[in-house]
Design an enzyme around this catalytic site. Structure first.
Site, PDB file in Angstrom:
ATOM      1  N   GLU A   1      10.640  -4.924   4.005  1.00 57.16           N
ATOM      2  CA  GLU A   1      10.656  -6.329   3.604  1.00 57.16           C
ATOM      3  C   GLU A   1      10.267  -6.484   2.137  1.00 57.16           C
ATOM      4  O   GLU A   1      10.897  -7.209   1.369  1.00 57.16           O
ATOM      5  CB  GLU A   1       9.677  -7.154   4.452  1.00 57.16           C
ATOM      6  CG  GLU A   1      10.057  -7.316   5.907  1.00 57.16           C
ATOM      7  CD  GLU A   1       9.460  -6.236   6.804  1.00 57.16           C
ATOM      8  OE1 GLU A   1       9.277  -5.084   6.340  1.00 57.16           O
ATOM      9  OE2 GLU A   1       9.200  -6.535   7.980  1.00 57.16           O
TER      10      GLU A   1
ATOM     11  N   LYS B   1       0.846  -1.202   0.000  1.00 58.53           N
ATOM     12  CA  LYS B   1       0.000   0.000   0.000  1.00 58.53           C
ATOM     13  C   LYS B   1       0.880   1.250   0.000  1.00 58.53           C
ATOM     14  O   LYS B   1       0.700   2.154  -0.789  1.00 58.53           O
ATOM     15  CB  LYS B   1      -0.912  -0.037   1.228  1.00 58.53           C
ATOM     16  CG  LYS B   1      -1.762   1.186   1.380  1.00 58.53           C
ATOM     17  CD  LYS B   1      -2.651   1.076   2.598  1.00 58.53           C
ATOM     18  CE  LYS B   1      -3.227   2.433   2.934  1.00 58.53           C
ATOM     19  NZ  LYS B   1      -4.042   2.409   4.143  1.00 58.53           N
TER      20      LYS B   1
ATOM     21  N   GLU C   1      -4.197  -6.324  15.441  1.00 58.48           N
ATOM     22  CA  GLU C   1      -3.658  -5.051  14.964  1.00 58.48           C
ATOM     23  C   GLU C   1      -4.721  -3.953  15.088  1.00 58.48           C
ATOM     24  O   GLU C   1      -4.398  -2.788  15.262  1.00 58.48           O
ATOM     25  CB  GLU C   1      -3.158  -5.169  13.514  1.00 58.48           C
ATOM     26  CG  GLU C   1      -2.142  -4.092  13.184  1.00 58.48           C
ATOM     27  CD  GLU C   1      -1.486  -4.237  11.816  1.00 58.48           C
ATOM     28  OE1 GLU C   1      -2.137  -4.745  10.887  1.00 58.48           O
ATOM     29  OE2 GLU C   1      -0.334  -3.807  11.668  1.00 58.48           O
TER      30      GLU C   1
ATOM     31  N   GLY D   1      -4.590  -1.667   5.600  1.00 56.88           N
ATOM     32  CA  GLY D   1      -3.835  -2.826   5.111  1.00 56.88           C
ATOM     33  C   GLY D   1      -4.522  -4.145   5.430  1.00 56.88           C
ATOM     34  O   GLY D   1      -4.706  -4.999   4.568  1.00 56.88           O
ATOM     35  N   ARG D   2      -4.961  -4.296   6.680  1.00 56.31           N
ATOM     36  CA  ARG D   2      -5.563  -5.577   7.088  1.00 56.31           C
ATOM     37  C   ARG D   2      -7.002  -5.734   6.601  1.00 56.31           C
ATOM     38  O   ARG D   2      -7.649  -6.722   6.910  1.00 56.31           O
ATOM     39  CB  ARG D   2      -5.464  -5.733   8.604  1.00 56.31           C
ATOM     40  CG  ARG D   2      -6.042  -4.576   9.394  1.00 56.31           C
ATOM     41  CD  ARG D   2      -5.588  -4.612  10.835  1.00 56.31           C
ATOM     42  NE  ARG D   2      -5.982  -3.418  11.582  1.00 56.31           N
ATOM     43  CZ  ARG D   2      -5.288  -2.293  11.645  1.00 56.31           C
ATOM     44  NH1 ARG D   2      -4.160  -2.166  10.980  1.00 56.31           N
ATOM     45  NH2 ARG D   2      -5.717  -1.273  12.365  1.00 56.31           N
TER      46      ARG D   2
ATOM     47  N   HIS E   1      -5.715 -32.833  19.875  1.00 62.87           N
ATOM     48  CA  HIS E   1      -4.667 -33.702  20.407  1.00 62.87           C
ATOM     49  C   HIS E   1      -3.520 -32.885  20.973  1.00 62.87           C
ATOM     50  O   HIS E   1      -2.414 -33.387  21.154  1.00 62.87           O
ATOM     51  CB  HIS E   1      -4.182 -34.648  19.301  1.00 62.87           C
ATOM     52  CG  HIS E   1      -5.325 -35.430  18.723  1.00 62.87           C
ATOM     53  ND1 HIS E   1      -5.741 -36.619  19.262  1.00 62.87           N
ATOM     54  CD2 HIS E   1      -6.190 -35.139  17.715  1.00 62.87           C
ATOM     55  CE1 HIS E   1      -6.801 -37.048  18.570  1.00 62.87           C
ATOM     56  NE2 HIS E   1      -7.092 -36.162  17.643  1.00 62.87           N
TER      57      HIS E   1
ATOM     58  N   LYS F   1       9.824  -0.655  13.726  1.00 61.89           N
ATOM     59  CA  LYS F   1      10.370  -0.437  12.372  1.00 61.89           C
ATOM     60  C   LYS F   1      11.454   0.642  12.426  1.00 61.89           C
ATOM     61  O   LYS F   1      12.532   0.488  11.860  1.00 61.89           O
ATOM     62  CB  LYS F   1       9.266   0.096  11.443  1.00 61.89           C
ATOM     63  CG  LYS F   1       8.278  -0.925  10.968  1.00 61.89           C
ATOM     64  CD  LYS F   1       7.459  -0.290   9.843  1.00 61.89           C
ATOM     65  CE  LYS F   1       6.125  -0.942   9.692  1.00 61.89           C
ATOM     66  NZ  LYS F   1       5.265  -0.305   8.702  1.00 61.89           N
TER      67      LYS F   1
HETATM   68  O1  LIG Z   1       1.179  -2.656   2.269  1.00 63.54           O
HETATM   69  P1  LIG Z   1       2.322  -2.058   2.985  1.00 63.54           P
HETATM   70  O2  LIG Z   1       2.288  -0.563   2.950  1.00 63.54           O
HETATM   71  O3  LIG Z   1       3.635  -2.607   2.470  1.00 63.54           O
HETATM   72  O4  LIG Z   1       2.206  -2.445   4.490  1.00 63.54           O
HETATM   73  C1  LIG Z   1       2.299  -3.755   4.928  1.00 63.54           C
HETATM   74  C2  LIG Z   1       1.950  -3.879   6.394  1.00 63.54           C
HETATM   75  O5  LIG Z   1       2.955  -3.237   7.166  1.00 63.54           O
HETATM   76  C3  LIG Z   1       2.681  -2.492   8.317  1.00 63.54           C
HETATM   77  O6  LIG Z   1       3.665  -2.745   9.273  1.00 63.54           O
HETATM   78  C4  LIG Z   1       1.323  -2.582   8.948  1.00 63.54           C
HETATM   79  O7  LIG Z   1       1.412  -2.989  10.280  1.00 63.54           O
HETATM   80  C5  LIG Z   1       0.355  -3.514   8.217  1.00 63.54           C
HETATM   81  O8  LIG Z   1      -0.959  -3.117   8.534  1.00 63.54           O
HETATM   82  C6  LIG Z   1       0.556  -3.408   6.719  1.00 63.54           C
HETATM   83  O9  LIG Z   1      -0.393  -4.199   6.073  1.00 63.54           O
END
Ligand SMILES: O=P(O)(O)OC[C@H]1O[C@H](O)[C@H](O)[C@@H](O)[C@@H]1O
Length: 545
Positions: A210, A204, A351, A265-266, A382, A510
């Site tokens: 990463e 986004k 989150e 994002g979520r 189990h 981060k």
């Molecule tokens: O889609 P992006 O901007 O790469 O973000 C990826 C993710 O990273 C962040 O750390 C947020 O905690 C997430 O809510 C998000 O979905």
């Protein structure tokens, strides 16, 4: 003290919950309990009768919801009000699954046409990849998609694709890379052919470490296989709300699928972030997924609170978290295709509702989001179910199961269902000392030993669970199921008066991670951090213990 914990209803709930009899007794008292405490909506059936509730509990819970102005808060979300107050954003993932003729305004603009245009762009792309018209740099059709993203840009596409495995287009496979650990991408790329591999980079922000690192490594791998810079456009597409940054990064403008600030994002799998899903299951199935979620939106927006499935589930969770001291909630999917769902709901809920201040900045004096975890049944029976049955923590459970299997085979599904229902029954009724002793009546143990073993076999019961059923796991029922949990999360946040749509807690890690990275790359040992962090960085720089 906040006004919430000072309210008469809150205090009434505290007094009420401590007086409620065991669920065994509640069932014995009311033969209509199942009929009265179950609800059907959008292809889903919820049995919530195995909860520590009677009609009075429900009345109090709905009174609490009313006092929180829940109905107005739901309307505010659907209307595009700026309810994410710390990021000054509307929260409109519901617009992504709206009908084309709807009008939904965000910051003065009707956003439905953009949503529809993006769906049309996705449809064209999906069709051309699935049909083989989209060619790689040597003229071959695409066989493998590598989806690169993390958080919301990873889990939704991965778990939904996994859940919809029976709907996959023949001849196309998808691999998900999230972790910055090179092992993830290296293992995924092993055995892939650059000529027939398509990379979908989803971010986004287009700023996540990463995802950027993995994409650069994917590009290097691609070029190392014999492809050229010009070939990149045939093999790399991006989904982002930061189109400028994606273009700057080298993405071909035609290969960028947009998303927007008003999608968290979520909550983003319904947007072009869902492109890997659409590539695998086709656009009709992707639209069926959106439709299932839309049906749940309509149910949520228009159903009175006492019959409203997400509201019922949310208020039950509030009941356990705030009035029974429960700190955790378990999701148990009795369906192998849904094995990833607990992780998805974990991200969604933790989150969103892992917060400690209210919207206006007051510290909360009540519990907010619980720890969400879980796994697939019957495997967990189990293992960790032991703690559910006899541990000291109260952990409400959601059992989720389709009535029909995609793989009907012998007695498998009957056994699966009987385990699922048997677990909810055992949690609810438990086993008394007398019952345990009676079970031992034929054993050769002496009376003292029998009494000891019986004591260990006692299960207090009265452990709450919901059972969620659907006819079959289809794109539509899955869409409704995920939207159900999204709205459940929203309702809890509304009661707790928190912002369920920001995530400041993940930011500090981060920031400090970047700082540490600089020290790792520096030409002298770190000395400016705390002693533990300095020593860890220096050990890492040495590369051995
Ligand atoms: O889609 P992006 O901007 O790469 O973000 C990826 C993710 O990273 C962040 O750390 C947020 O905690 C997430 O809510 C998000 O979905």
């Amino acid at each position: 003290m906040t006004t919430l914990t000072q309210s008469t209803t809150w205090k009434a709930l505290q007094a009420h919950t401590s007086q409620l009899p065991h669920m065994r007794e509640l069932f014995a008292q009311n033969p209509q309990r199942f009929d009265q405490m179950s609800v059907k909506a959008c292809g889903l059936f919820l049995d919530y009768s195995k909860n520590r509730i009677n009609n009075d509990t429900l009345e109090l819970l709905f009174a609490l919801a009313k006092e929180a102005n829940l109905t107005d808060k739901i309307a505010a979300m659907f209307n595009g009000d700026v309810i994410n107050n710390t990021e000054h954003r509307a929260v409109l993932h519901t617009a992504l699954r709206s009908k084309a003729e709807q009008e939904i305004i965000a910051e003065g603009t009707n956003i439905v046409p953009e949503v529809q245009q993006t769906l049309a762009k996705m449809a064209g792309f999906v069709e051309s990849v699935q049909s083989g018209q989209w060619k790689g740099y040597t003229g071959k059709a695409i066989t493998d998609v590598v989806s690169i993203g993390i958080g919301g840009s990873f889990l939704g596409p991965k778990i939904v694709s996994q859940a919809l495995r029976p709907y996959w287009h023949a001849g196309l496979n998808c691999h998900f890379v999230a972790n910055v650990d090179a092992t993830s991408i290296c293992e995924k790329l092993k055995g892939l052919n650059a000529e027939t591999t398509l990379f979908v980079m989803s971010s986004k922000s287009f700023g996540t470490q990463e995802t950027l690192t993995n994409t650069l490594s994917a590009k290097d791998w691609f070029l190392a296989q014999g492809a050229t810079q010009q070939d990149i456009a045939k093999h790399f597409v991006a989904v982002t709300s930061n189109v400028a940054k994606a273009t700057e990064f080298g993405m071909d403008a035609n290969n960028i699928f947009p998303m927007w600030d008003w999608v968290g994002g979520r909550y983003s799998l319904w947007s072009a972030i869902g492109l890997p899903i659409a590539l695998l299951v086709g656009m009709d199935n992707f639209k069926a997924l959106l439709d299932g979620a839309h049906q749940m939106d309509e149910h949520f927006a228009n159903t009175p609170l006492p019959q409203n499935m997400p509201v019922i589930m949310a208020m039950l969770s509030v009941l356990y978290g705030n009035f029974h001291g429960s700190q955790s909630h378990v999701i148990l999917t009795y369906d192998h295709y849904l094995r990833g769902l607990p992780a998805y709901f974990q991200q969604l809920d933790m989150e969103s509702n892992g917060k400690s201040v209210t919207l206006n900045g007051t510290d909360v004096d009540y519990s907010t989001g619980p720890v969400i975890w879980g796994g697939e049944g019957t495997n967990g029976q189990h293992a960790y179910h032991q703690l559910l049955h006899q541990g000291t923590a109260l952990i409400p459970a959601d059992f989720i199961m389709p009535l029909q299997s995609h793989n009907p085979l012998g007695e498998h599904h009957d056994q699966l269902a009987s385990n699922c229902f048997g677990q909810t029954q055992a949690l609810m009724q438990g086993r008394t000392f007398e019952e345990a002793l009676a079970e031992l009546s034929n054993s050769k143990l002496d009376e003292q030993q029998k009494a000891l073993i019986a004591k260990h076999k006692v299960m207090s019961g009265n452990k709450p669970s919901n059972t969620l059923l659907m006819d079959k796991l289809t794109p539509t029922t899955l869409g409704a199921l995920i939207a159900l949990y999204e709205h459940r999360t929203f309702v809890q946040g509304a009661i707790w008066q928190i912002n369920s749509f920001d995530q400041w807690g993940v930011e500090l890690g981060k920031q400090l991670g970047n700082d540490v990275l600089e020290r790792i790359g520096a030409d002298k040992d770190a000395t400016e951090l705390d002693s533990s962090s300095n020593a860890l960085v220096n050990l890492y720089r040495q590369g051995k213990l």
